[in-house]
Design a protein around this motif. Sequence first.
Motif, PDB file in Angstrom:
ATOM      1  N   VAL A   6      -2.630  -1.045   5.089  1.00 45.50           N
ATOM      2  CA  VAL A   6      -1.215  -0.674   5.064  1.00 45.50           C
ATOM      3  C   VAL A   6      -1.049   0.413   4.012  1.00 45.50           C
ATOM      4  O   VAL A   6      -1.108   0.151   2.805  1.00 45.50           O
ATOM      5  CB  VAL A   6      -0.311  -1.881   4.746  1.00 45.50           C
ATOM      6  CG1 VAL A   6       1.155  -1.485   4.889  1.00 45.50           C
ATOM      7  CG2 VAL A   6      -0.636  -3.065   5.649  1.00 45.50           C
ATOM      8  N   GLU A   7      -0.864   1.647   4.472  1.00 52.12           N
ATOM      9  CA  GLU A   7      -0.842   2.826   3.593  1.00 52.12           C
ATOM     10  C   GLU A   7       0.043   3.892   4.216  1.00 52.12           C
ATOM     11  O   GLU A   7      -0.164   4.254   5.376  1.00 52.12           O
ATOM     12  CB  GLU A   7      -2.269   3.341   3.395  1.00 52.12           C
ATOM     13  CG  GLU A   7      -2.406   4.707   2.759  1.00 52.12           C
ATOM     14  CD  GLU A   7      -1.888   4.753   1.343  1.00 52.12           C
ATOM     15  OE1 GLU A   7      -0.859   5.444   1.132  1.00 52.12           O
ATOM     16  OE2 GLU A   7      -2.497   4.123   0.458  1.00 52.12           O
ATOM     17  N   ASP A   8       1.043   4.381   3.460  1.00 53.40           N
ATOM     18  CA  ASP A   8       1.978   5.349   4.034  1.00 53.40           C
ATOM     19  C   ASP A   8       1.506   6.793   3.912  1.00 53.40           C
ATOM     20  O   ASP A   8       2.083   7.693   4.525  1.00 53.40           O
ATOM     21  CB  ASP A   8       3.371   5.199   3.417  1.00 53.40           C
ATOM     22  CG  ASP A   8       3.409   5.566   1.941  1.00 53.40           C
ATOM     23  OD1 ASP A   8       2.378   5.398   1.252  1.00 53.40           O
ATOM     24  OD2 ASP A   8       4.466   6.016   1.464  1.00 53.40           O
ATOM     25  N   ALA A  30      -1.191   0.364   9.441  1.00 56.24           N
ATOM     26  CA  ALA A  30       0.268   0.364   9.443  1.00 56.24           C
ATOM     27  C   ALA A  30       0.708   1.318   8.345  1.00 56.24           C
ATOM     28  O   ALA A  30       0.092   1.373   7.277  1.00 56.24           O
ATOM     29  CB  ALA A  30       0.809  -1.034   9.194  1.00 56.24           C
ATOM     30  N   TYR A  31       1.793   2.062   8.617  1.00 53.28           N
ATOM     31  CA  TYR A  31       2.271   3.042   7.645  1.00 53.28           C
ATOM     32  C   TYR A  31       3.482   2.564   6.861  1.00 53.28           C
ATOM     33  O   TYR A  31       4.017   3.296   6.036  1.00 53.28           O
ATOM     34  CB  TYR A  31       2.577   4.367   8.349  1.00 53.28           C
ATOM     35  CG  TYR A  31       1.360   4.989   8.992  1.00 53.28           C
ATOM     36  CD1 TYR A  31       0.293   5.436   8.216  1.00 53.28           C
ATOM     37  CD2 TYR A  31       1.261   5.105  10.376  1.00 53.28           C
ATOM     38  CE1 TYR A  31      -0.833   6.001   8.801  1.00 53.28           C
ATOM     39  CE2 TYR A  31       0.140   5.668  10.977  1.00 53.28           C
ATOM     40  CZ  TYR A  31      -0.908   6.112  10.187  1.00 53.28           C
ATOM     41  OH  TYR A  31      -2.021   6.663  10.766  1.00 53.28           O
ATOM     42  N   ASP A  32       3.927   1.340   7.110  1.00 53.94           N
ATOM     43  CA  ASP A  32       4.978   0.745   6.280  1.00 53.94           C
ATOM     44  C   ASP A  32       4.812  -0.763   6.256  1.00 53.94           C
ATOM     45  O   ASP A  32       4.068  -1.342   7.057  1.00 53.94           O
ATOM     46  CB  ASP A  32       6.378   1.145   6.751  1.00 53.94           C
ATOM     47  CG  ASP A  32       6.752   0.578   8.109  1.00 53.94           C
ATOM     48  OD1 ASP A  32       6.752  -0.667   8.263  1.00 53.94           O
ATOM     49  OD2 ASP A  32       7.057   1.365   9.021  1.00 53.94           O
ATOM     50  N   GLY A  56       9.882   0.136   3.650  1.00 49.10           N
ATOM     51  CA  GLY A  56      10.208  -1.042   4.440  1.00 49.10           C
ATOM     52  C   GLY A  56      10.056  -2.339   3.676  1.00 49.10           C
ATOM     53  O   GLY A  56      11.009  -3.096   3.493  1.00 49.10           O
ATOM     54  N   LEU A  57       8.857  -2.592   3.195  1.00 48.00           N
ATOM     55  CA  LEU A  57       8.540  -3.797   2.423  1.00 48.00           C
ATOM     56  C   LEU A  57       7.400  -3.414   1.487  1.00 48.00           C
ATOM     57  O   LEU A  57       6.328  -3.036   1.953  1.00 48.00           O
ATOM     58  CB  LEU A  57       8.109  -4.930   3.364  1.00 48.00           C
ATOM     59  CG  LEU A  57       7.842  -6.307   2.756  1.00 48.00           C
ATOM     60  CD1 LEU A  57       9.131  -6.938   2.253  1.00 48.00           C
ATOM     61  CD2 LEU A  57       7.167  -7.229   3.783  1.00 48.00           C
ATOM     62  N   ASN A  58       7.638  -3.448   0.177  1.00 49.25           N
ATOM     63  CA  ASN A  58       6.599  -2.949  -0.734  1.00 49.25           C
ATOM     64  C   ASN A  58       5.372  -3.867  -0.742  1.00 49.25           C
ATOM     65  O   ASN A  58       5.402  -4.994  -0.252  1.00 49.25           O
ATOM     66  CB  ASN A  58       7.152  -2.728  -2.148  1.00 49.25           C
ATOM     67  CG  ASN A  58       7.509  -4.012  -2.872  1.00 49.25           C
ATOM     68  OD1 ASN A  58       6.712  -4.943  -2.943  1.00 49.25           O
ATOM     69  ND2 ASN A  58       8.721  -4.071  -3.423  1.00 49.25           N
TER      70      ASN A  58
END
Length: 225
Positions: A6-8, A30-32, A56-58
């Motif tokens: 999970v990395e934006d 996932a980007y968020d 979105g969710l840290n």
Amino acid sequence: MNVLLVEDDVELAQFIQKGLQSEGIPVSMAYDGIIGRSLVNEHSYDVVVLDVNIPGLNGYDLCRFIKQNWPAIPVILLTALGSLDNKVLGFESGADDYLTKPFAFKELVFRLKALARRHSSRPLLPKRLTLLDLELDTQSHQVWRAGQRITLTAREYALLEYLLVNQGRVVSRVSIQENVWDVHFNTNTNVVDVYINYLRRKIDTVEPKLVHTVFGVGYMIGAEP
């Protein structure tokens, strides 16, 4: 080993994905945090790698969500926030490891494999671990002292469980690092001492004191130092 990343930062995420795939490690991305949470709900992963500052969710909150629902899934926080306070917050959230950016890709691979290997080979524990009036339920992760329920964070619980498994024996800081945090991290940090103090404030509010320091060696839990 199946990994969720999970990395934006799209460029960094794709770099990590390609690198891990070249090592034969399947990666979902996932980007968020919201999408990351959905993927964890829908699929089974051996390790989750989370950035902290994601939309979105840290990462801290997503880590808490994972550990509340699937405590056995190892989580690595991958972030530019490298202060001791940030690391403590990450471990408070339940993270098993903390890798700061920039990082060496080979180190990430090593840590992923070490986490997956250690978690898959972890021995079964009895349902209850006890010491005098201290009780720990290894299935529900609940803890009591003198009949009173004690609320612990995921990292405090893991530390107490490790001490109780080794009760009566002195365990070194390095041993705690390797078994509670699962992999080596910077030994110059005093995060182990910080968590020992957290634990003492919660379980040693009554007599006798159970968590003892053996100066120059490490820590032990027992009725006598």
